[in-house]
Design a protein around this motif. Sequence first.
Motif, PDB file in Angstrom:
ATOM      1  N   MET A 139      10.458  -9.498  11.226  1.00 59.11           N
ATOM      2  CA  MET A 139       9.523 -10.521  11.671  1.00 59.11           C
ATOM      3  C   MET A 139       9.949 -10.976  13.063  1.00 59.11           C
ATOM      4  N   GLU A 140       8.975 -11.190  13.927  1.00 59.17           N
ATOM      5  CA  GLU A 140       9.246 -11.651  15.293  1.00 59.17           C
ATOM      6  C   GLU A 140       9.043 -13.158  15.343  1.00 59.17           C
ATOM      7  N   MET A 141      10.155 -13.889  15.487  1.00 61.22           N
ATOM      8  CA  MET A 141      10.097 -15.339  15.573  1.00 61.22           C
ATOM      9  C   MET A 141      10.046 -15.734  17.047  1.00 61.22           C
ATOM     10  N   THR A 142       9.248 -16.746  17.378  1.00 58.56           N
ATOM     11  CA  THR A 142       9.192 -17.218  18.766  1.00 58.56           C
ATOM     12  C   THR A 142       9.783 -18.617  18.912  1.00 58.56           C
ATOM     13  N   LEU A 143       9.743 -19.435  17.859  1.00 61.12           N
ATOM     14  CA  LEU A 143      10.271 -20.791  17.896  1.00 61.12           C
ATOM     15  C   LEU A 143      11.362 -20.945  16.848  1.00 61.12           C
ATOM     16  N   PRO A 144      12.434 -21.669  17.064  1.00 63.44           N
ATOM     17  CA  PRO A 144      12.719 -22.386  18.320  1.00 63.44           C
ATOM     18  C   PRO A 144      13.181 -21.475  19.450  1.00 63.44           C
ATOM     19  N   MET A 145      13.385 -20.177  19.180  1.00 59.86           N
ATOM     20  CA  MET A 145      13.739 -19.235  20.242  1.00 59.86           C
ATOM     21  C   MET A 145      13.283 -17.854  19.815  1.00 59.86           C
ATOM     22  N   PRO A 146      13.017 -16.959  20.786  1.00 62.08           N
ATOM     23  CA  PRO A 146      12.588 -15.602  20.425  1.00 62.08           C
ATOM     24  C   PRO A 146      13.713 -14.852  19.709  1.00 62.08           C
ATOM     25  N   MET A 147      13.388 -14.232  18.594  1.00 62.19           N
ATOM     26  CA  MET A 147      14.394 -13.543  17.801  1.00 62.19           C
ATOM     27  C   MET A 147      13.690 -12.595  16.835  1.00 62.19           C
ATOM     28  N   THR A 148      14.270 -11.425  16.624  1.00 61.96           N
ATOM     29  CA  THR A 148      13.765 -10.520  15.592  1.00 61.96           C
ATOM     30  C   THR A 148      14.571 -10.730  14.326  1.00 61.96           C
ATOM     31  N   LEU A 149      13.886 -11.074  13.246  1.00 65.23           N
ATOM     32  CA  LEU A 149      14.534 -11.262  11.954  1.00 65.23           C
ATOM     33  C   LEU A 149      14.474  -9.948  11.187  1.00 65.23           C
ATOM     34  N   GLU A 150      15.619  -9.448  10.749  1.00 62.50           N
ATOM     35  CA  GLU A 150      15.661  -8.232   9.937  1.00 62.50           C
ATOM     36  C   GLU A 150      15.890  -8.659   8.502  1.00 62.50           C
ATOM     37  N   CYS A 151      14.972  -8.282   7.626  1.00 67.12           N
ATOM     38  CA  CYS A 151      14.949  -8.841   6.282  1.00 67.12           C
ATOM     39  C   CYS A 151      14.981  -7.758   5.213  1.00 67.12           C
ATOM     40  N   GLU A 152      15.570  -8.124   4.086  1.00 66.00           N
ATOM     41  CA  GLU A 152      15.510  -7.265   2.910  1.00 66.00           C
ATOM     42  C   GLU A 152      15.463  -8.151   1.689  1.00 66.00           C
ATOM     43  N   ALA A 153      14.818  -7.646   0.639  1.00 67.18           N
ATOM     44  CA  ALA A 153      14.686  -8.441  -0.581  1.00 67.18           C
ATOM     45  C   ALA A 153      14.491  -7.523  -1.770  1.00 67.18           C
ATOM     46  N   GLU A 154      14.747  -8.092  -2.941  1.00 65.57           N
ATOM     47  CA  GLU A 154      14.533  -7.375  -4.187  1.00 65.57           C
ATOM     48  C   GLU A 154      13.714  -8.266  -5.113  1.00 65.57           C
ATOM     49  N   SER A 164       0.875  -1.164   0.000  1.00 66.54           N
ATOM     50  CA  SER A 164       0.000   0.000   0.000  1.00 66.54           C
ATOM     51  C   SER A 164       0.915   1.217   0.000  1.00 66.54           C
ATOM     52  N   GLY A 165       1.139   1.790  -1.180  1.00 66.60           N
ATOM     53  CA  GLY A 165       2.067   2.905  -1.278  1.00 66.60           C
ATOM     54  C   GLY A 165       3.480   2.431  -0.980  1.00 66.60           C
ATOM     55  N   ASP A 166       4.134   3.109  -0.012  1.00 69.26           N
ATOM     56  CA  ASP A 166       5.518   2.734   0.306  1.00 69.26           C
ATOM     57  C   ASP A 166       5.606   1.813   1.514  1.00 69.26           C
ATOM     58  N   ARG A 167       4.484   1.183   1.890  1.00 71.31           N
ATOM     59  CA  ARG A 167       4.441   0.234   3.002  1.00 71.31           C
ATOM     60  C   ARG A 167       3.935  -1.097   2.479  1.00 71.31           C
ATOM     61  N   PHE A 168       4.205  -2.169   3.225  1.00 69.13           N
ATOM     62  CA  PHE A 168       3.555  -3.431   2.873  1.00 69.13           C
ATOM     63  C   PHE A 168       3.315  -4.274   4.107  1.00 69.13           C
ATOM     64  N   ASN A 169       2.304  -5.133   4.005  1.00 69.35           N
ATOM     65  CA  ASN A 169       1.981  -6.135   5.011  1.00 69.35           C
ATOM     66  C   ASN A 169       2.137  -7.493   4.357  1.00 69.35           C
ATOM     67  N   GLY A 170       2.123  -8.529   5.182  1.00 72.20           N
ATOM     68  CA  GLY A 170       2.193  -9.878   4.644  1.00 72.20           C
ATOM     69  C   GLY A 170       2.606 -10.861   5.711  1.00 72.20           C
ATOM     70  N   THR A 171       2.896 -12.069   5.264  1.00 71.73           N
ATOM     71  CA  THR A 171       3.306 -13.137   6.170  1.00 71.73           C
ATOM     72  C   THR A 171       4.363 -13.997   5.489  1.00 71.73           C
ATOM     73  N   PHE A 172       5.147 -14.676   6.318  1.00 69.74           N
ATOM     74  CA  PHE A 172       6.018 -15.745   5.837  1.00 69.74           C
ATOM     75  C   PHE A 172       5.533 -17.004   6.532  1.00 69.74           C
ATOM     76  N   MET A 230       7.849 -23.510  10.473  1.00 72.55           N
ATOM     77  CA  MET A 230       7.823 -23.073  11.869  1.00 72.55           C
ATOM     78  C   MET A 230       6.632 -22.157  12.144  1.00 72.55           C
ATOM     79  N   GLY A 231       5.578 -22.306  11.356  1.00 70.05           N
ATOM     80  CA  GLY A 231       4.398 -21.486  11.565  1.00 70.05           C
ATOM     81  C   GLY A 231       4.406 -20.277  10.657  1.00 70.05           C
ATOM     82  N   SER A 232       3.550 -19.312  10.993  1.00 66.42           N
ATOM     83  CA  SER A 232       3.387 -18.119  10.168  1.00 66.42           C
ATOM     84  C   SER A 232       3.912 -16.905  10.919  1.00 66.42           C
TER      85      SER A 232
END
Length: 100
Positions: free
Chosen positions: A59-74, A28-36, A40-42
Amino acid sequence: MAAVDGAYDCVAKTPMGDQSGVFTVISSGDRFNGTFAGMMGSLDVKDGTVDGNKLTWKMEMTLPMPMTLECEAEVSGDAITGTMQLGAFGAAGFSGTRRG
């Protein structure tokens, strides 16, 4: 529909082995939503931004351990390639193809 929108069948090369999943992008414009959604779930996209054909998000992962994933893609045509920063585990590359 923006050039980045769609559902991509992806494989991430992680320290825990290959993780396959479906990455959904709804911009939506210069933002986006979605899921992976994968073995290990969604995981929900947080702080998703769109800059032309480049995406950045967290993305905030809880399993197998709590972790914030910082992602980039083209996105190039129907292909997506990127990286996920896995905290102490370093970076995992991923790639995928948009579903028809």
